[in-house]
Enzyme design. Structure first.
Site, PDB file in Angstrom:
ATOM      1  CG  HIS A 226     -41.642 -14.434  19.486  1.00 31.18           C
ATOM      2  ND1 HIS A 226     -40.655 -13.379  18.894  1.00 31.18           N
ATOM      3  CD2 HIS A 226     -41.705 -14.425  20.670  1.00 31.18           C
ATOM      4  CE1 HIS A 226     -40.357 -12.524  19.894  1.00 31.18           C
ATOM      5  NE2 HIS A 226     -40.995 -12.999  20.899  1.00 31.18           N
TER       6      HIS A 226
ATOM      7  CG  HIS B  28     -35.796 -17.352   9.748  1.00 28.51           C
ATOM      8  ND1 HIS B  28     -34.515 -16.857  10.299  1.00 28.51           N
ATOM      9  CD2 HIS B  28     -36.704 -16.361   9.625  1.00 28.51           C
ATOM     10  CE1 HIS B  28     -34.758 -15.812  10.538  1.00 28.51           C
ATOM     11  NE2 HIS B  28     -35.823 -15.273   9.924  1.00 28.51           N
ATOM     12  CD  GLU B  29     -39.774 -16.083   7.877  1.00 28.03           C
ATOM     13  OE1 GLU B  29     -40.903 -15.677   8.426  1.00 28.03           O
ATOM     14  OE2 GLU B  29     -38.849 -15.684   7.266  1.00 28.03           O
TER      15      GLU B  29
ATOM     16  CG  HIS C 115     -40.060 -14.601  12.544  1.00 30.54           C
ATOM     17  ND1 HIS C 115     -39.515 -13.855  13.581  1.00 30.54           N
ATOM     18  CD2 HIS C 115     -39.195 -14.682  11.428  1.00 30.54           C
ATOM     19  CE1 HIS C 115     -38.381 -13.297  13.024  1.00 30.54           C
ATOM     20  NE2 HIS C 115     -38.139 -13.538  11.739  1.00 30.54           N
TER      21      HIS C 115
HETATM   22 ZN   LIG Z   1     -36.578 -13.438  10.467  1.00 24.95          ZN
END
Ligand SMILES: [Zn+2]
Length: 684
Positions: A478, A471-472, A475
């Protein structure tokens, strides 16, 4: 002196080998003074309202301040020793004041507006246009365009809103703290695991009472509702919890903690705020900066999903009630049986050992697996790199193109430490932009709180922790795989709030791919990959009661949106009436009529989620739908789809509205079908 202050060294990577707490005050003080002087100069009449002279110069001129303060904030989070905490807290009010000044500086607003109205605007790149538009939008939402005689009232509304939402949260906390259930008969604790008993025992000792003390705080309340065999005890706790900060006398409440009047007032003020800014309702204000367009669109989205999920929720609740009756002897199922019976059902049908799973997720395998996913998906290479770091645990990596060109770099700080903030998060050290000497490459921090290796063996992670890491990293990608050349919309900058979780949740999908898990696991002792039977159990448990959980989230989301869209706080209908209506439409578990959920709905009344609670489901839908594009291509690493995902979504940052990104990638509007399918809710 300042020439040697390492916080002011912006040549390349942060100087973690040199930066000390005593550098903070002189560096930040100087950068703030420079920043104010710059703003004065750029807002002077003599400064032309052009990109180069004004907007570009402002962004470039304040970048150093942002980076230096970012390093200070980062060190405060990962190395929270007294000296760093003090250095950070000493400057925090100064920094906040500076940002407030910027937000209220109408001369900046005038310059941006002049730039927008100038012939130059049409010639700007899409990124630059977007930055100018965002600035003007934010000033407008802050009341900058109101007639002078209306500004004091607007300011007063803002202040009252922030006081009331703080009071809302305080009332919940006070009400939560006021209640205690002291158990002196050990027999009443039947069913509770040792850790919950021990914590209750300790709490009692601390309070100077005999027995076991239970409270309405999550670590005490949660396990009790989940495990306590004694039904009356659960019922008492449930009622105390459900009537916090309400008008109902539950034996411990106080009238001044009643959040009822505060909710009404908050809704009135938000409606007034919206009207002053020229909107029809507050939901429109909230959505103005978000990916979703209109309240009606959001409600359609939520209701469509509810219609599809409800049959599965009905099946879940029927299964739960049947199990409670047949196996637990609970013939008249009550809301305070839900968590308890669910736990028993879960154990009976889908139990597997988290500990057993953990033995397979060994750190070197997991990290290599993660990097392989990144490399296969986005045609890049991830390599170990070196840099000054803030702790010996930290590792540093670089992402390169196949031709060996640097794309970005990131720090990985995986293990928990006493001086590190809890949870997991991604942060930026530097953003991508075009500078005088060429492209400045982005840098990110990935921080987790996993257990470090012990006894000479590699660290092992739970499956949840692996999901967190992916998940991290989403980010991080991105930010790192951005193609933007302007700070204001590069990477995660300027991305709509309800679209920010798309890349992160997208990456989580790979933690459920059988082939990925095969390559990413090796038992800490035997070296064997994850067995199929264990994987199947994990999958079954993943979707346990997903129907019920989905409609519950939808109930909150629809309630929140209707409250800020079509509800009249001055009308006959109460907040509770509205919630009842929503429940009749979507819920399968209806609480007793004395339940006062809205009085503790702090996301929307005490936090920033008003008319925004739908974002949780919205982002899940987007990420699942993006992942489905790979499933449709028959390969989670399909190179063509991967390139398109990178090109249309991941690398775009805030340059283009997120809905346009999505449509460019998917060729259509988002659909909830993929999320429903991933959650085991496929229409039969
Ligand atoms: Zn998040």
């Amino acid at each position: 002196m300042t020439a040697t202050n390492p916080l002011l060294d912006f040549t390349d990577l942060p100087r973690f080998d040199l930066i000390q707490p005593e550098h903070v005050k002189p560096a930040i003080t100087q950068l703030l003074a420079d920043g104010r002087a710059l703003v004065d100069r750029l807002t002077a009449d003599s400064t032309p309202a052009t990109w180069a002279d004004f907007a570009g110069a402002l962004s470039a001129g304040l970048e150093g301040f942002g980076r230096a303060w970012g390093v200070v904030g980062h060190l405060h989070s990962v190395n929270d020793v007294p000296a760093w905490r003090e250095a950070y807290n000493e400057m925090l009010p100064e920094v906040s004041r500076f940002y407030t000044e910027l937000g209220q500086n109408l001369k900046l607003f005038d310059k941006y507006r002049a730039l927008k109205q100038s012939p130059e605007y049409a010639t700007l790149s899409a990124e630059r246009k977007k930055i100018v538009d965002n600035e003007i939008r934010d000033f407008r939402l802050g009341g900058a365009e109101l007639p002078e005689d209306q500004k004091p009232r607007f300011q007063a509304i803002m202040e009252e809103l922030s006081q009331l939402s703080a009071k809302f949260s305080e009332n919940i906390l006070d009400a939560t703290n006021a209640f205690a259930e002291i158990v002196t008969d050990e027999a009443l604790l039947a069913g509770l695991p040792d850790y919950a008993r021990d914590a209750a025992r300790e709490a009692a000792e601390k309070a100077g009472v005999d027995g076991w003390k239970f409270t309405l705080h999550a670590p005490s309340y949660g396990p009790l509702m989940q495990y306590a065999d004694n039904r009356e005890l659960r019922a008492r706790m449930y009622r105390a919890y459900a009537t916090r900060a309400a008008e109902i006398d539950n034996g411990y409440s106080k009238p001044e903690w009643d959040n009822g009047p505060i909710m009404k007032r908050l809704l009135e003020l938000k409606a007034e705020d919206a009207a002053m800014l020229g909107f029809n309702n507050f939901a429109e204000v909230s959505l103005y900066t978000k990916m979703a367009d209109t309240p009606a669109q959001v409600l359609d989205f939520l209701r469509d999903m509810a219609k599809k999920a409800k049959p599965f929720a009905e099946k879940d609740i029927a299964e739960l009630k049947a199990f409670a009756k047949d196996e637990l002897g609970l013939t008249d199922f009550q809301p305070w049986d839900a968590a308890y019976a669910s736990e028993k059902l879960m154990q009976a049908r889908y139990a597997f050992s988290e500990q057993e799973v953990k033995q397979y997720f060994t750190e070197p395998k997991v990290i290599a697996g993660l990097f392989q996913v990144i490399e296969s998906l986005f045609t890049v290479k991830v390599k170990e790199d070196s840099a000054p770091v803030w702790h010996e645990d930290v590792r540093f990596y670089r992402i390169e193109t196949p031709a060996g060109e640097l794309v970005g770099q990131f720090y990985m700080d995986l293990y928990a430490r006493e001086t590190k903030r809890g949870g997991a998060w991604m942060d930026e050290a530097r953003s991508r932009k075009r500078a005088a000497g060429g492209i400045q490459k982005p840098i990110a921090y990935l921080n987790c709180n996993f257990a470090r290796p012990v006894g000479g063996k590699p660290a092992t992670f739970t499956h949840d922790e692996v999901i967190t890491l992916f998940h991290e990293t989403g980010h991080g990608l991105h930010h790192l795989l951005a193609r933007g050349e302007e700070l204001g919309v590069s990477g995660i900058h300027g991305v709509e709030w309800d679209a920010v979780e798309l890349p992160s949740q997208f990456m989580e999908n790979y933690c459920w791919e059988w082939d990925v898990l095969q390559g990413m696991t090796a038992h800490v002792d035997s070296g064997e990959p994850l067995p199929r039977a264990l994987y199947d159990k994990m999958l079954a448990a993943k979707n346990f009661q997903s129907g019920m959980m989905t409609v519950r989230q939808l109930e909150f989301s629809i309630f929140d949106m209707r409250l800020h869209y079509e509800f009249d706080p001055k009308g006959e209908k109460t907040v509770i009436d509205l919630l009842d209506e929503v429940r009749r439409e979507v819920a399968v578990l209806i609480p007793p009529e004395w339940h006062r959920f809205p009085n503790s709905f702090s996301h929307i009344f005490g936090g920033g989620y008003a008319a925004g609670y739908y974002s949780y489901k919205w982002a899940e839908v987007l990420s699942a739908d993006c992942y489905a594009a790979f499933e449709e291509a028959g390969d989670p690493f399909d190179p063509v789809v991967g390139r398109r995902f990178l090109e249309e979504i991941l690398s775009r940052g805030g340059e283009r509205p997120a809905l346009e990104n999505f449509k460019a990638f998917r060729g259509r509007e988002p659909s909830p079908d993929a999320l429903l399918r991933h959650s085991g809710m496929i229409a039969a």
